[in-house]
Design an enzyme around this catalytic site. Structure first.
Site, PDB file in Angstrom:
ATOM      1  N   TYR A 147      -6.119 -10.755  -7.650  1.00 36.46           N
ATOM      2  CA  TYR A 147      -7.458 -10.366  -8.185  1.00 36.46           C
ATOM      3  C   TYR A 147      -8.124 -11.544  -8.446  1.00 36.46           C
ATOM      4  O   TYR A 147      -7.936 -12.561  -9.310  1.00 36.46           O
ATOM      5  CB  TYR A 147      -7.345  -9.692  -9.668  1.00 36.46           C
ATOM      6  CG  TYR A 147      -6.372  -8.276  -9.311  1.00 36.46           C
ATOM      7  CD1 TYR A 147      -7.222  -7.005  -9.043  1.00 36.46           C
ATOM      8  CD2 TYR A 147      -5.025  -8.338  -9.749  1.00 36.46           C
ATOM      9  CE1 TYR A 147      -6.436  -5.977  -9.126  1.00 36.46           C
ATOM     10  CE2 TYR A 147      -4.342  -7.088  -9.608  1.00 36.46           C
ATOM     11  CZ  TYR A 147      -5.222  -5.957  -9.355  1.00 36.46           C
ATOM     12  OH  TYR A 147      -4.406  -4.568  -9.296  1.00 36.46           O
ATOM     13  N   ASP A 199     -10.940   1.465  -3.384  1.00 40.42           N
ATOM     14  CA  ASP A 199      -9.504   1.414  -3.051  1.00 40.42           C
ATOM     15  C   ASP A 199      -9.355   1.673  -1.894  1.00 40.42           C
ATOM     16  O   ASP A 199      -8.718   2.853  -1.518  1.00 40.42           O
ATOM     17  CB  ASP A 199      -8.837   1.848  -4.207  1.00 40.42           C
ATOM     18  CG  ASP A 199      -7.331   1.396  -4.257  1.00 40.42           C
ATOM     19  OD1 ASP A 199      -7.079   0.729  -3.500  1.00 40.42           O
ATOM     20  OD2 ASP A 199      -6.518   2.141  -4.986  1.00 40.42           O
ATOM     21  N   GLN A 218      -7.612  -4.178   2.528  1.00 37.33           N
ATOM     22  CA  GLN A 218      -7.681  -3.346   1.255  1.00 37.33           C
ATOM     23  C   GLN A 218      -8.724  -4.061   0.257  1.00 37.33           C
ATOM     24  O   GLN A 218      -8.301  -5.041  -0.152  1.00 37.33           O
ATOM     25  CB  GLN A 218      -6.349  -2.977   0.582  1.00 37.33           C
ATOM     26  CG  GLN A 218      -6.610  -1.699  -0.393  1.00 37.33           C
ATOM     27  CD  GLN A 218      -6.570  -0.400   0.267  1.00 37.33           C
ATOM     28  OE1 GLN A 218      -6.214  -0.389   1.283  1.00 37.33           O
ATOM     29  NE2 GLN A 218      -6.477   0.423  -0.611  1.00 37.33           N
ATOM     30  N   HIS A 274       3.499   0.167  -2.783  1.00 38.25           N
ATOM     31  CA  HIS A 274       3.879  -1.473  -2.762  1.00 38.25           C
ATOM     32  C   HIS A 274       5.276  -1.529  -2.816  1.00 38.25           C
ATOM     33  O   HIS A 274       5.819  -2.510  -3.706  1.00 38.25           O
ATOM     34  CB  HIS A 274       3.127  -1.837  -4.087  1.00 38.25           C
ATOM     35  CG  HIS A 274       1.577  -2.114  -3.721  1.00 38.25           C
ATOM     36  ND1 HIS A 274       1.055  -2.375  -2.426  1.00 38.25           N
ATOM     37  CD2 HIS A 274       0.719  -2.306  -4.620  1.00 38.25           C
ATOM     38  CE1 HIS A 274      -0.296  -2.287  -2.696  1.00 38.25           C
ATOM     39  NE2 HIS A 274      -0.662  -2.331  -4.150  1.00 38.25           N
ATOM     40  N   ASN A 324       0.741  -1.217   0.024  1.00 34.03           N
ATOM     41  CA  ASN A 324       0.037   0.171   0.053  1.00 34.03           C
ATOM     42  C   ASN A 324       0.800   1.142  -0.064  1.00 34.03           C
ATOM     43  O   ASN A 324       1.993   1.234  -0.414  1.00 34.03           O
ATOM     44  CB  ASN A 324      -0.995   0.032   1.145  1.00 34.03           C
ATOM     45  CG  ASN A 324      -2.216   0.607   0.673  1.00 34.03           C
ATOM     46  OD1 ASN A 324      -2.311   1.664   0.145  1.00 34.03           O
ATOM     47  ND2 ASN A 324      -3.452  -0.295   0.774  1.00 34.03           N
ATOM     48  N   ARG A 325       0.160   2.455   0.225  1.00 36.65           N
ATOM     49  CA  ARG A 325       0.924   3.667  -0.002  1.00 36.65           C
ATOM     50  C   ARG A 325       1.512   4.304   1.424  1.00 36.65           C
ATOM     51  O   ARG A 325       1.152   4.051   2.624  1.00 36.65           O
ATOM     52  CB  ARG A 325      -0.232   4.574  -0.422  1.00 36.65           C
ATOM     53  CG  ARG A 325      -0.771   4.459  -1.889  1.00 36.65           C
ATOM     54  CD  ARG A 325      -1.963   5.221  -2.283  1.00 36.65           C
ATOM     55  NE  ARG A 325      -2.172   4.971  -3.554  1.00 36.65           N
ATOM     56  CZ  ARG A 325      -3.135   3.991  -3.986  1.00 36.65           C
ATOM     57  NH1 ARG A 325      -3.572   3.238  -2.939  1.00 36.65           N
ATOM     58  NH2 ARG A 325      -3.400   3.672  -5.293  1.00 36.65           N
ATOM     59  N   HIS A 381      -1.501  -9.815  -3.763  1.00 34.00           N
ATOM     60  CA  HIS A 381      -2.036  -8.888  -4.443  1.00 34.00           C
ATOM     61  C   HIS A 381      -3.086  -9.628  -5.702  1.00 34.00           C
ATOM     62  O   HIS A 381      -3.049  -9.214  -6.694  1.00 34.00           O
ATOM     63  CB  HIS A 381      -1.233  -7.953  -5.201  1.00 34.00           C
ATOM     64  CG  HIS A 381      -2.099  -6.505  -5.476  1.00 34.00           C
ATOM     65  ND1 HIS A 381      -3.013  -6.434  -6.441  1.00 34.00           N
ATOM     66  CD2 HIS A 381      -2.024  -5.501  -4.823  1.00 34.00           C
ATOM     67  CE1 HIS A 381      -3.270  -5.284  -6.290  1.00 34.00           C
ATOM     68  NE2 HIS A 381      -2.635  -4.629  -5.440  1.00 34.00           N
ATOM     69  N   GLU A 424      -6.678  -7.340   0.150  1.00 37.25           N
ATOM     70  CA  GLU A 424      -5.511  -7.359   0.309  1.00 37.25           C
ATOM     71  C   GLU A 424      -5.218  -7.203   2.195  1.00 37.25           C
ATOM     72  O   GLU A 424      -5.623  -6.264   2.499  1.00 37.25           O
ATOM     73  CB  GLU A 424      -4.742  -6.264  -0.117  1.00 37.25           C
ATOM     74  CG  GLU A 424      -4.747  -6.119  -1.749  1.00 37.25           C
ATOM     75  CD  GLU A 424      -4.386  -4.731  -2.321  1.00 37.25           C
ATOM     76  OE1 GLU A 424      -3.381  -4.448  -1.881  1.00 37.25           O
ATOM     77  OE2 GLU A 424      -5.285  -4.364  -2.969  1.00 37.25           O
TER      78      GLU A 424
END
Length: 323
Positions: free
Chosen positions: A175, A230, A268, A103, A77-78, A173, A288
């Site tokens: 999907y 998100d 997340q 990431h 993440n950020r 991560h 996540e």
């Protein structure tokens, strides 16, 4: 089973490992620790791949930014502004998601080749992240053990130790498209979270833990997911020593069900609204497990600091069934 999957431009070989148990088949790459595929049966017993990915290595090299199925670190993440302060020293990271670091930076764990060794019903991936890699302090020794349980659930257990104070936040991560049809539209989701972390225009948490009641973030009862997410959900259970189930994703068309259990305090939800060709927005849903975004700059959030002599441990279990 271990086979050569491809070769990087610098000549480094990439291998693929196949795990099979209880009717579930999972393929994992040494490149990025990527979960390339997860084949699970639907309600009629027909197997289908439920994660987005590519048939060859070139696909992953050509489309790195969506982090398809990857093991993400050193910080998932950020981190706001691509910098954080630890013990009075400021560390500058790559702003690869301007103005933030995302990431792990320009070449995070998702773009590294891991050492892989077999273990009972799975594999153990390991690598050493040197001091200063992507701006992060300390030499970090990391392992991620991926095993299939007797039920066919995929368990990922992370461990890390460092020789200097640093920050760590690891996740997978993948999907998910439980229908295996190319779209996650119509999937229903439940998350055991009464609060979430609102974000600013740069998707950085404001620091407030907002109640989900009466908002579009309320997934305490299962409902269709939709688009436009998100965001980090504050799991009601908090940090736990053993995985606790926190989410369920269901595809009514195929009957497939994904459950997520974790030791982590956050989840997340990313509805993949920015996926590009060969995929399209909404083709998959990422769940996540993690500590919160920008925790190194938010002392009020659960800490992601790892110090010498400590062991970082985290586990997440992805369970597969149908109804």
């Amino acid at each position: 089973m271990n086979e050569l999957f491809g070769t990087l431009p610098d000549g480094t070989p990439v291998h693929r490992w196949t795990l099979e148990r209880a009717g579930v088949r999972v393929r994992i790459l040494s490149y990025g620790g990527i979960v390339q595929s997860a084949e699970v049966p639907d309600r009629d017993g027909r197997a289908g791949n439920v994660v987005l990915g590519f048939a060859d290595l070139d696909g992953y090299l050509a489309h790195p930014e969506p982090y398809f199925g990857a093991l993400v670190g050193r910080y998932a993440n950020r981190i706001a502004g691509g910098r954080f302060t630890l013990d009075g020293e400021t560390y500058v990271l790559a702003p690869n998601n301007p103005p933030n670091s995302l990431h792990g930076g320009e070449r995070g764990f998702d773009k590294r080749v891991w050492d892989v060794e077999p273990v009972a019903h799975g594999v153990r991936l390991s690598r050493v992240s040197p001091d200063g890699e992507e701006g992060f302090p300390g030499r970090l020794e990391v392992t991620a053990t991926c095993t299939l349980e007797e039920s066919g659930a995929l368990r990922i257990g992370y461990e890390a130790v460092a020789d200097a104070p640093t920050v760590v936040n690891l996740t997978n991560h993948s999907y998910f498209d439980l229908g295996g049809s190319g779209s996650a539209g119509g999937h229903e989701l439940r998350i055991a979270a009464s609060r979430y972390t609102p974000v600013d225009a740069d998707l950085i948490p404001t620091g407030v833990l907002e109640e989900v009641a009466g908002t579009r973030f309320d997934f305490r009862a299962a409902r269709k997911v939709g688009a436009g997410y998100d965001h980090n959900f504050v799991l009601d259970k908090g940090v736990t020593p053993a995985p606790v189930e926190v989410a369920e994703l269901h595809d009514p068309a195929s009957g497939r069900v994904l459950t997520v259990a974790t030791t982590e305090p956050g989840l997340q939800l990313y509805t993949a609204d920015h996926l590009g060709a060969p995929f399209a927005p909404g083709d998959g849903i990422a769940l996540e497990t993690q500590h919160f975004p920008d925790s190194p700059n938010r002392p009020e959030f659960p800490s992601t600091v790892l110090r010498p002599g400590e062991v970082f441990r985290s586990q997440t279990v992805y369970g597969f069934s149908s109804r």
